[in-house]
Design an enzyme around this catalytic site. Structure first.
Site, PDB file in Angstrom:
ATOM      1  N   LYS A  81      57.865  20.222  -4.445  1.00 48.13           N
ATOM      2  CA  LYS A  81      57.023  21.227  -3.810  1.00 48.13           C
ATOM      3  C   LYS A  81      57.917  22.078  -2.918  1.00 48.13           C
ATOM      4  O   LYS A  81      58.910  21.585  -2.375  1.00 48.13           O
ATOM      5  CB  LYS A  81      55.953  20.535  -2.955  1.00 48.13           C
ATOM      6  CG  LYS A  81      54.759  21.389  -2.657  1.00 48.13           C
ATOM      7  CD  LYS A  81      53.671  21.252  -3.682  1.00 48.13           C
ATOM      8  CE  LYS A  81      52.526  22.206  -3.383  1.00 48.13           C
ATOM      9  NZ  LYS A  81      51.414  22.057  -4.317  1.00 48.13           N
ATOM     10  N   GLY A 182      33.227  24.745  -0.870  1.00 48.42           N
ATOM     11  CA  GLY A 182      34.273  25.695  -1.281  1.00 48.42           C
ATOM     12  C   GLY A 182      33.941  26.265  -2.646  1.00 48.42           C
ATOM     13  O   GLY A 182      33.831  25.533  -3.634  1.00 48.42           O
ATOM     14  N   GLY A 184      35.701  28.876  -4.175  1.00 50.21           N
ATOM     15  CA  GLY A 184      36.794  29.764  -4.588  1.00 50.21           C
ATOM     16  C   GLY A 184      37.114  29.547  -6.056  1.00 50.21           C
ATOM     17  O   GLY A 184      36.225  29.291  -6.878  1.00 50.21           O
ATOM     18  N   VAL A 186      38.603  27.119  -7.736  1.00 52.10           N
ATOM     19  CA  VAL A 186      38.259  25.816  -8.317  1.00 52.10           C
ATOM     20  C   VAL A 186      36.757  25.528  -8.162  1.00 52.10           C
ATOM     21  O   VAL A 186      36.062  25.245  -9.146  1.00 52.10           O
ATOM     22  CB  VAL A 186      39.099  24.700  -7.652  1.00 52.10           C
ATOM     23  CG1 VAL A 186      38.638  23.327  -8.099  1.00 52.10           C
ATOM     24  CG2 VAL A 186      40.574  24.884  -7.996  1.00 52.10           C
TER      25      VAL A 186
HETATM   26  P1  NAD Z   1      40.655  29.215  -3.097  1.00 57.06           P
HETATM   27  O1  NAD Z   1      41.361  29.796  -1.938  1.00 57.06           O
HETATM   28  O2  NAD Z   1      40.424  30.043  -4.305  1.00 57.06           O
HETATM   29  O3  NAD Z   1      39.221  28.680  -2.636  1.00 57.06           O
HETATM   30  C1  NAD Z   1      39.009  27.909  -1.502  1.00 57.06           C
HETATM   31  C2  NAD Z   1      37.627  28.281  -0.951  1.00 57.06           C
HETATM   32  O4  NAD Z   1      37.306  27.380   0.091  1.00 57.06           O
HETATM   33  C3  NAD Z   1      37.576  29.695  -0.372  1.00 57.06           C
HETATM   34  O5  NAD Z   1      36.458  30.373  -0.922  1.00 57.06           O
HETATM   35  C4  NAD Z   1      37.416  29.442   1.134  1.00 57.06           C
HETATM   36  O6  NAD Z   1      36.649  30.452   1.779  1.00 57.06           O
HETATM   37  C5  NAD Z   1      36.690  28.121   1.143  1.00 57.06           C
HETATM   38  N1  NAD Z   1      36.798  27.347   2.378  1.00 57.06           N
HETATM   39  C6  NAD Z   1      37.864  27.228   3.208  1.00 57.06           C
HETATM   40  N2  NAD Z   1      37.542  26.419   4.230  1.00 57.06           N
HETATM   41  C7  NAD Z   1      36.270  26.003   4.025  1.00 57.06           C
HETATM   42  C8  NAD Z   1      35.382  25.153   4.739  1.00 57.06           C
HETATM   43  N3  NAD Z   1      35.733  24.551   5.879  1.00 57.06           N
HETATM   44  N4  NAD Z   1      34.133  24.965   4.232  1.00 57.06           N
HETATM   45  C9  NAD Z   1      33.749  25.562   3.092  1.00 57.06           C
HETATM   46  N5  NAD Z   1      34.545  26.386   2.392  1.00 57.06           N
HETATM   47  C10 NAD Z   1      35.799  26.606   2.855  1.00 57.06           C
HETATM   48  O7  NAD Z   1      41.452  27.871  -3.455  1.00 57.06           O
HETATM   49  P2  NAD Z   1      41.342  27.014  -4.781  1.00 57.06           P
HETATM   50  O8  NAD Z   1      42.475  27.374  -5.673  1.00 57.06           O
HETATM   51  O9  NAD Z   1      39.943  27.065  -5.271  1.00 57.06           O
HETATM   52  O10 NAD Z   1      41.681  25.569  -4.219  1.00 57.06           O
HETATM   53  C11 NAD Z   1      40.696  24.778  -3.582  1.00 57.06           C
HETATM   54  C12 NAD Z   1      41.264  23.396  -3.282  1.00 57.06           C
HETATM   55  O11 NAD Z   1      41.681  22.774  -4.489  1.00 57.06           O
HETATM   56  C13 NAD Z   1      42.514  23.401  -2.361  1.00 57.06           C
HETATM   57  O12 NAD Z   1      42.494  22.227  -1.583  1.00 57.06           O
HETATM   58  C14 NAD Z   1      43.671  23.309  -3.340  1.00 57.06           C
HETATM   59  O13 NAD Z   1      44.821  22.732  -2.747  1.00 57.06           O
HETATM   60  C15 NAD Z   1      43.058  22.397  -4.392  1.00 57.06           C
HETATM   61  N6  NAD Z   1      43.680  22.515  -5.722  1.00 57.06           N
HETATM   62  C16 NAD Z   1      43.680  23.697  -6.374  1.00 57.06           C
HETATM   63  C17 NAD Z   1      44.231  23.780  -7.648  1.00 57.06           C
HETATM   64  C18 NAD Z   1      44.224  25.075  -8.441  1.00 57.06           C
HETATM   65  O14 NAD Z   1      44.519  25.018  -9.654  1.00 57.06           O
HETATM   66  N7  NAD Z   1      43.880  26.199  -7.850  1.00 57.06           N
HETATM   67  C19 NAD Z   1      44.795  22.642  -8.249  1.00 57.06           C
HETATM   68  C20 NAD Z   1      44.762  21.425  -7.556  1.00 57.06           C
HETATM   69  C21 NAD Z   1      44.189  21.382  -6.286  1.00 57.06           C
END
Ligand code: NAD
Length: 353
Positions: A81, A182, A184, A186
């Protein structure tokens, strides 16, 4: 000064490199936890850390998590990482990304990078101008690779169905109530897949408009981000922040299953046992959220070997996520060891630790 290697998050990482390029203003840390199974793969995070020590801890913890995640996904990849320490203004220039690409290249393929928080597909394209050891690049429609979010959502969806089958004895999702924290990349993708299968959805995001719009589109309900963890439901699915499963968070849960994609959901190691003590079935985060890295890793390996990347191979491997989860839950029930620790032990064995 305490010795670096006595840091609790240092786990005999193979390499921890500080990268400084005064010309572009780059300060980064690249951590390679293990290359036992192949090149250390894991994204680059661009983040403003209050203290440099926080960045180091993030790199150490996240790279170890990638070793475990890649091993448990059956990938021929180790764990690595990178974190780029953003300044207060979070300015990310082409020069800075180029210098970072040079640093990745200098490792000669021991580390393969991709997107993480704060890094876009366009940023990875910029990095790829300086090194071939990069993935998550734009791909043609229907090809494997590119934005990992939808593949991560797909794996979590399969994992939730497995958890519902295991814990509730239900073979379908019709009317199964899932609270998604959340919405977003995912969480939003996951909510769409769940809605298509007839699940009942309660959604929350700190961006309330985003959650409300998705709830309206999918026929679910939106609640405040403060309320989502105490919604009485069948599955609580964390897809926002890490460390939400602490003493207080676990006490609030009104769900028999926790299964979602956020990284590092357990605030501390003992919180896995605390979930089990409450009779809550937990899907270890790095097992259920491996869909994205499966896609990113296969994209990299195919490009490296000059082969076309078959999206069906990605789907086939993602469909194995529930099989792995089922093994973990069964072993947990047989041994009385919580699923997070069972998963850690399986991963450690795979990486020869
Ligand atoms: P993203 O930024 O697209 O979405 C995250 C969402 O969470 C945003 O809409 C944000 O406003 C919301 N959020 C933040 N704090 C919050 C809270 N306290 N309560 C409610 N909502 C909140 O990110 P993502 O890519 O969807 O990733 C989400 C999680 O999944 C992260 O922890 C990331 O590390 C993990 N993850 C993502 C991937 C990937 O392929 N994108 C892979 C493995 C793990």
């Amino acid at each position: 000064m305490t010795a670096f290697w006595t840091e609790p998050d240092y786990d005999d990482h193979e390499l921890v490199q500080l990268v400084r390029d005064p010309k572009s203003g780059l300060t980064a840390i690249i951590a390679l936890h293990s290359t036992h199974l192949g090149p250390g793969a894991g994204g680059t995070r661009f983040w403003h850390y209050a203290q440099p020590g926080d960045a180091l801890r993030d790199a150490l913890r996240l790279s170890r998590g990638m070793s475990y995640k890649n091993a448990m996904a059956g990938l021929p990849m180790g764990g690595g990482k990178a974190v780029i320490l953003a300044d207060a203004a979070r300015s990310k220039t082409p020069e800075l990304l180029a210098a970072f690409g040079d640093a990745v290249d200098a490792l000669g393929g021991r580390y393969v990078t991709a997107e993480d928080v704060g890094i876009s597909e366009a940023d990875m394209v910029a990095v790829s101008a300086r090194t071939a050891h990069v993935s998550g690049l734009p791909v043609a429609d229907g090809a494997a690779g590119g934005d990992p979010g939808p593949f991560t959502a797909m794996g979590i969806f399969h994992g939730i169905k497995a958890a519902v089958r295991h814990k509730l004895g239900r073979g379908d999702m019709a009317g199964v109530h899932v609270a998604v924290q959340g919405t977003g990349s995912v969480g939003g993708g996951l909510a769409r897949l769940l809605a298509r299968d007839g699940a009942r959805l309660t959604l929350a995001d700190i961006n309330q408009d985003r959650a409300a719009a998705l709830a309206e589109e999918l026929g679910g309900e939106a609640v405040s981000s403060d309320a989502i963890m105490s919604v009485a439901c069948d599955v609580f699915s964390p897809n926002a922040l890490g460390a939400i499963l602490d003493d207080e968070g676990i006490a609030r849960l009104e769900a028999p299953i926790v299964a979602g994609g956020a990284n590092n959901q357990l605030a501390r190691a003992h919180h896995g046992a605390q979930l089990a003590a409450r009779g809550i079935l937990y899907a270890p985060d790095y097992v259920i959220n491996a869909g994205g890295i499966i896609s990113v890793a296969l994209e990299y390996l195919c490009r490296r070997d000059g082969q076309p990347c078959d999206i069906n191979e990605v789907r086939k491997r993602i469909a194995q996520i529930p099989v792995r989860l089922e093994q973990i839950w069964q072993e947990s029930e047989q041994t009385g060891i919580s699923p997070d620790l069972v998963a850690d032990r399986m991963a450690q064995k795979l990486i020869g630790r």
